[in-house]
Write an enzyme that holds these catalytic residues in place. Structure first.
Site, PDB file in Angstrom:
ATOM      1  N   SER A 198     -71.172 -25.056  -5.262  1.00 36.34           N
ATOM      2  CA  SER A 198     -69.604 -25.338  -4.754  1.00 36.34           C
ATOM      3  C   SER A 198     -69.259 -26.786  -4.687  1.00 36.34           C
ATOM      4  O   SER A 198     -68.403 -27.078  -5.236  1.00 36.34           O
ATOM      5  CB  SER A 198     -69.224 -24.501  -3.850  1.00 36.34           C
ATOM      6  OG  SER A 198     -69.990 -24.970  -2.659  1.00 36.34           O
ATOM      7  N   ASN A 199     -70.406 -27.454  -4.013  1.00 37.88           N
ATOM      8  CA  ASN A 199     -70.266 -28.950  -3.939  1.00 37.88           C
ATOM      9  C   ASN A 199     -70.414 -29.722  -5.283  1.00 37.88           C
ATOM     10  O   ASN A 199     -69.622 -30.524  -5.607  1.00 37.88           O
ATOM     11  CB  ASN A 199     -71.468 -29.363  -3.247  1.00 37.88           C
ATOM     12  CG  ASN A 199     -71.208 -29.166  -1.686  1.00 37.88           C
ATOM     13  OD1 ASN A 199     -70.391 -29.970  -1.304  1.00 37.88           O
ATOM     14  ND2 ASN A 199     -71.949 -28.490  -1.169  1.00 37.88           N
ATOM     15  N   ILE A 258     -88.083 -29.673  -2.064  1.00 39.11           N
ATOM     16  CA  ILE A 258     -88.211 -30.910  -1.406  1.00 39.11           C
ATOM     17  C   ILE A 258     -88.916 -31.945  -2.589  1.00 39.11           C
ATOM     18  O   ILE A 258     -89.890 -31.773  -3.364  1.00 39.11           O
ATOM     19  CB  ILE A 258     -89.369 -30.804  -0.392  1.00 39.11           C
ATOM     20  CG1 ILE A 258     -88.519 -29.835   0.795  1.00 39.11           C
ATOM     21  CG2 ILE A 258     -89.685 -32.026   0.235  1.00 39.11           C
ATOM     22  CD1 ILE A 258     -89.338 -29.546   2.049  1.00 39.11           C
ATOM     23  N   ASN A 283     -77.539 -37.129  -1.203  1.00 39.20           N
ATOM     24  CA  ASN A 283     -77.902 -35.613  -0.798  1.00 39.20           C
ATOM     25  C   ASN A 283     -76.501 -35.346   0.271  1.00 39.20           C
ATOM     26  O   ASN A 283     -76.352 -36.100   1.152  1.00 39.20           O
ATOM     27  CB  ASN A 283     -79.146 -35.361  -0.238  1.00 39.20           C
ATOM     28  CG  ASN A 283     -79.400 -33.928   0.270  1.00 39.20           C
ATOM     29  OD1 ASN A 283     -79.148 -32.977  -0.521  1.00 39.20           O
ATOM     30  ND2 ASN A 283     -79.895 -33.824   1.258  1.00 39.20           N
ATOM     31  N   HIS A 343     -76.203 -32.742   3.422  1.00 34.58           N
ATOM     32  CA  HIS A 343     -77.016 -31.830   4.316  1.00 34.58           C
ATOM     33  C   HIS A 343     -76.027 -31.230   5.508  1.00 34.58           C
ATOM     34  O   HIS A 343     -75.205 -32.197   5.948  1.00 34.58           O
ATOM     35  CB  HIS A 343     -78.043 -32.829   5.153  1.00 34.58           C
ATOM     36  CG  HIS A 343     -78.860 -32.009   6.138  1.00 34.58           C
ATOM     37  ND1 HIS A 343     -79.941 -31.190   5.683  1.00 34.58           N
ATOM     38  CD2 HIS A 343     -78.807 -31.694   7.428  1.00 34.58           C
ATOM     39  CE1 HIS A 343     -80.677 -30.535   6.645  1.00 34.58           C
ATOM     40  NE2 HIS A 343     -79.847 -31.142   7.755  1.00 34.58           N
ATOM     41  N   ASP A 395     -88.654 -39.884   3.300  1.00 36.25           N
ATOM     42  CA  ASP A 395     -88.517 -38.867   4.425  1.00 36.25           C
ATOM     43  C   ASP A 395     -87.397 -37.650   4.174  1.00 36.25           C
ATOM     44  O   ASP A 395     -86.202 -38.118   4.047  1.00 36.25           O
ATOM     45  CB  ASP A 395     -88.522 -39.605   5.727  1.00 36.25           C
ATOM     46  CG  ASP A 395     -89.461 -40.553   5.923  1.00 36.25           C
ATOM     47  OD1 ASP A 395     -89.300 -41.798   6.036  1.00 36.25           O
ATOM     48  OD2 ASP A 395     -90.607 -40.349   5.443  1.00 36.25           O
ATOM     49  N   ASP A 410     -84.217 -35.772   4.623  1.00 39.27           N
ATOM     50  CA  ASP A 410     -83.177 -35.718   5.400  1.00 39.27           C
ATOM     51  C   ASP A 410     -83.056 -37.079   6.269  1.00 39.27           C
ATOM     52  O   ASP A 410     -82.598 -36.984   7.314  1.00 39.27           O
ATOM     53  CB  ASP A 410     -82.820 -34.462   6.294  1.00 39.27           C
ATOM     54  CG  ASP A 410     -82.567 -33.113   5.266  1.00 39.27           C
ATOM     55  OD1 ASP A 410     -83.116 -32.223   5.765  1.00 39.27           O
ATOM     56  OD2 ASP A 410     -82.289 -33.304   4.199  1.00 39.27           O
TER      57      ASP A 410
HETATM   58  C1  GRF Z   1     -74.436 -26.236   1.441  1.00 37.37           C
HETATM   59  O1  GRF Z   1     -74.529 -25.580   2.613  1.00 37.37           O
HETATM   60  C2  GRF Z   1     -75.178 -27.500   1.311  1.00 37.37           C
HETATM   61  O2  GRF Z   1     -74.923 -28.328   2.751  1.00 37.37           O
HETATM   62  C3  GRF Z   1     -76.471 -27.365   1.113  1.00 37.37           C
HETATM   63  O3  GRF Z   1     -76.599 -26.287   0.034  1.00 37.37           O
HETATM   64  C4  GRF Z   1     -75.361 -25.487   0.589  1.00 37.37           C
HETATM   65  C5  GRF Z   1     -74.839 -24.547  -0.724  1.00 37.37           C
HETATM   66  O4  GRF Z   1     -74.279 -25.644  -1.349  1.00 37.37           O
HETATM   67  N1  GRF Z   1     -77.001 -28.525   0.662  1.00 37.37           N
HETATM   68  P1  GRF Z   1     -73.591 -25.235  -2.875  1.00 37.37           P
HETATM   69  O5  GRF Z   1     -72.449 -24.386  -2.609  1.00 37.37           O
HETATM   70  O6  GRF Z   1     -74.598 -24.905  -3.744  1.00 37.37           O
HETATM   71  O7  GRF Z   1     -72.981 -26.765  -3.401  1.00 37.37           O
END
Ligand code: GRF
Length: 215
Positions: free
Chosen positions: A13-14, A92, A107, A109, A143, A145
């Site tokens: 979604s991001n 990671i 990134n 977080h 490191d 996050d």
């Molecule tokens: C989100 O909560 C983001 O903060 C974390 O992955 C989760 C899912 O993100 N990094 P997305 O819907 O796959 O973009």
């Protein structure tokens, strides 16, 4: 025009909001969406938006992180991104890999870093009785996050919140914060983005919180 690769592991979604934001006079365009999981739904969402996709499945590498990252690097070099956005990317990355992209990899977080690095951030915020939560966009360093903060968005924790209801409220802000940070970052502007906009800088908010509590 800056070239942006987006790394995902799941729904993306991001990634969708980032891709949709890169139009018009935005200084960047998406050139690749890459997932470490072939079944990630974000891959078909990227294809629907006309963005090239790739998969580097981490499972055949059976924990050989260096070999996985070499395959990842080979795919990325082909796309030649100027910026990499990790967006729900759940692997990671070693310092060996991140050093190749130092200053060019972001990134998101789901916590107000430096609080709650790592996983289960919403459960930890609820367990701690926090009155607010949120998300952070930061530069990726060796490191986990931990890199320079480029933006934060705050949300209230409401009574009765579960990790799911809090995650949904934070995710809404992620979708505002990440595109805003990417646009600035692509212009070479590292001024952090704080949402809600006009938000006092975190340290002032922290101080006012303390004075309120001491009153
Ligand atoms: C989100 O909560 C983001 O903060 C974390 O992955 C989760 C899912 O993100 N990094 P997305 O819907 O796959 O973009």
């Amino acid at each position: 025009m800056k070239r942006v690769a987006i790394l995902i592991s799941g729904g993306g979604s991001n990634m969708v909001t980032l891709v949709r934001s890169m139009t018009g006079d935005h200084p960047a365009r998406p050139v690749l969406v890459l997932s470490n999981r072939p079944e990630a739904r974000g891959l078909e969402r990227a294809s629907e938006m006309g963005v090239p996709t790739a998969v580097v499945d981490h499972r055949p590498f059976k924990g050989d992180r260096a070999a996985f990252e070499a395959a990842l690097q080979a795919e990325l070099v082909k796309a030649a991104p100027d910026i990499i956005c990790l967006a729900g990317f759940m692997r990671i990355l070693t310092g060996e890999f991140t050093s190749k992209w130092e200053g060019r990899m972001l990134n998101i977080h789901p916590s107000l870093l430096p609080k709650y690095r790592g996983l289960h951030t919403h459960q930890r915020a609820l367990d701690a009785g926090d009155t607010e939560a949120g998300c952070t966009v930061h530069e990726v360093t060796a490191d986990l996050d931990d890199g320079p903060i480029l933006g934060q968005a705050r949300v209230p924790v409401l009574s009765g919140d579960t990790p799911e209801t809090l995650a949904a409220r934070v995710l809404e802000q992620e979708h505002k914060l990440y595109p805003a940070v990417l646009e600035r970052f692509a212009r070479g502007d590292g001024t952090p983005v704080y949402l809600p906009s006009g938000d006092a800088s975190p340290i002032k908010a922290e101080l006012s919180e303390q004075t309120k509590n001491n009153a």
